[in-house]
Design an enzyme around this catalytic site. Structure first.
Site, PDB file in Angstrom:
ATOM      1  N   GLY A   1      53.195  56.739  44.897  1.00  0.00           N
ATOM      2  CA  GLY A   1      54.505  56.353  45.402  1.00  0.00           C
ATOM      3  C   GLY A   1      55.072  55.077  44.843  1.00  0.00           C
ATOM      4  N   THR A   2      54.786  54.772  43.591  1.00  0.00           N
ATOM      5  CA  THR A   2      55.392  53.602  42.965  1.00  0.00           C
ATOM      6  C   THR A   2      55.872  53.962  41.567  1.00  0.00           C
ATOM      7  OG1 THR A   2      55.017  51.360  42.119  1.00  0.00           O
ATOM      8  CG2 THR A   2      53.089  52.790  42.267  1.00  0.00           C
ATOM      9  N   SER A   3      57.032  53.461  41.200  1.00  0.00           N
ATOM     10  CA  SER A   3      57.618  53.761  39.897  1.00  0.00           C
ATOM     11  C   SER A   3      57.060  52.883  38.793  1.00  0.00           C
ATOM     12  CB  SER A   3      59.141  53.593  39.967  1.00  0.00           C
ATOM     13  OG  SER A   3      59.474  52.278  40.385  1.00  0.00           O
TER      14      SER A   3
ATOM     15  N   HIS B   1      52.398  42.038  48.685  1.00  0.00           N
ATOM     16  CA  HIS B   1      53.714  41.443  48.918  1.00  0.00           C
ATOM     17  C   HIS B   1      53.902  40.960  50.351  1.00  0.00           C
ATOM     18  CE1 HIS B   1      55.140  43.992  45.266  1.00  0.00           C
ATOM     19  NE2 HIS B   1      54.498  42.893  44.899  1.00  0.00           N
TER      20      HIS B   1
ATOM     21  N   GLN C   1      51.814  47.570  47.773  1.00  0.00           N
ATOM     22  CA  GLN C   1      53.014  46.758  47.588  1.00  0.00           C
ATOM     23  C   GLN C   1      53.868  46.757  48.850  1.00  0.00           C
ATOM     24  OE1 GLN C   1      54.818  47.371  43.427  1.00  0.00           O
ATOM     25  NE2 GLN C   1      53.568  49.202  43.687  1.00  0.00           N
ATOM     26  N   ASN C   2      53.526  47.613  49.798  1.00  0.00           N
ATOM     27  CA  ASN C   2      54.324  47.763  51.007  1.00  0.00           C
ATOM     28  C   ASN C   2      54.021  46.656  52.010  1.00  0.00           C
ATOM     29  OD1 ASN C   2      55.199  50.116  49.812  1.00  0.00           O
ATOM     30  ND2 ASN C   2      53.792  51.423  50.956  1.00  0.00           N
ATOM     31  N   VAL C   3      55.030  46.297  52.781  1.00  0.00           N
ATOM     32  CA  VAL C   3      54.845  45.274  53.801  1.00  0.00           C
ATOM     33  C   VAL C   3      54.668  45.900  55.185  1.00  0.00           C
ATOM     34  CG1 VAL C   3      56.087  43.538  52.477  1.00  0.00           C
ATOM     35  CG2 VAL C   3      57.353  44.940  54.133  1.00  0.00           C
ATOM     36  N   ASP C   4      54.655  47.222  55.251  1.00  0.00           N
ATOM     37  CA  ASP C   4      54.404  47.881  56.537  1.00  0.00           C
ATOM     38  C   ASP C   4      52.910  47.916  56.828  1.00  0.00           C
ATOM     39  OD1 ASP C   4      53.168  50.421  55.542  1.00  0.00           O
ATOM     40  OD2 ASP C   4      55.149  50.776  54.687  1.00  0.00           O
TER      41      ASP C   4
END
Length: 235
Positions: free
Chosen positions: A179-181, A106, A88-91
């Protein structure tokens, strides 16, 4: 003998230990801006300059960040398993750590694409421009003459890579969530596409939005949790 397949779903918590603020956490860029102003399609149309400036700052921050031990451990799984990271990270920290199969749900902060108003199309590699950590301004135009915009899936837009991610999860022998809720959909529901006999591990120090008995919850930050996950799958 073919390698077992691991599908890894990651969220902002995997990059937090690299100094990148989580979306819902305090501090960092996300603490200074209203997400609806810088991460929604409505915000883009209201104030393109604000949105471009935000992602310029994010790229500058990313240029100073390095993959942490969790990113490196996920990449290291490729020695013994066929691993696909769904993030989900954009890095770009997974790629910099050495992961070779990464699906960005994303978008990617280091890339831009033409603005054309179409929410659900998939852009070709030729249309997506890798700008690295360079700033992008109003008046910077794509080859087709339209304004360049962040290669980001804004709130209010479709998630083009979700079908590809579903296929990866459905084919996995092991699923790992780090690392995601599990608050952001459609990504939060991806684990439900895993086969009934596929073990699902979740690494997060906090309570999560979903309770499901098929999930083994490792209550650690990403770096420590990866050590525990690797120990468990090798037992």
């Amino acid at each position: 003998m073919p390698k077992k397949k691991i599908a890894v779903l990651t969220g902002a918590g995997v990059s937090a230990e690299s100094g990148l603020a989580t979306f819902r956490g305090s501090g960092g860029l996300w603490g200074e801006y209203d997400p609806q102003e810088v991460a929604s399609i409505e915000g883009w149309y209201r104030n393109r300059e604000l949105v471009l400036g935000f992602y310029n700052q994010l790229r500058a921050q990313l240029s100073k960040s390095k993959p942490n031990a969790a990113h490196l451990a996920i990449a290291g799984l490729e020695k013994d398993y066929e691993v696909t990271v769904i993030t989900q990270n954009v890095d770009n920290l997974h790629e910099r750590a050495g992961s070779t199969r990464v699906i960005h749900l994303h978008g990617e902060a280091t890339k831009v694409r033409p603005e054309d108003g179409v929410y659900d199309r998939t852009y070709s590699e030729k249309e997506v421009i890798d700008v690295g950590y360079e700033p992008v301004c109003l008046g910077d135009l794509a080859p087709n003459g339209s304004q360049l915009r962040p290669h980001i899936v804004f709130f209010g837009e479709a998630v083009p890579n979700i079908e590809k991610a579903i296929d990866v999860v459905a084919d996995a022998d092991i699923m790992l969530i780090v690392g995601t809720s599990l608050n952001v959909y459609p990504a939060a529901g991806l684990y439900r596409y895993a086969k009934n006999n596929t073990p699902v591990y979740l690494i997060d120090p906090e309570d999560v939005a979903i309770y499901d008995p098929k999930i083994t919850h490792i209550r650690e930050v990403a770096t420590k949790g990866m050590d525990e996950f690797i120990r468990r799958i090798k037992e």
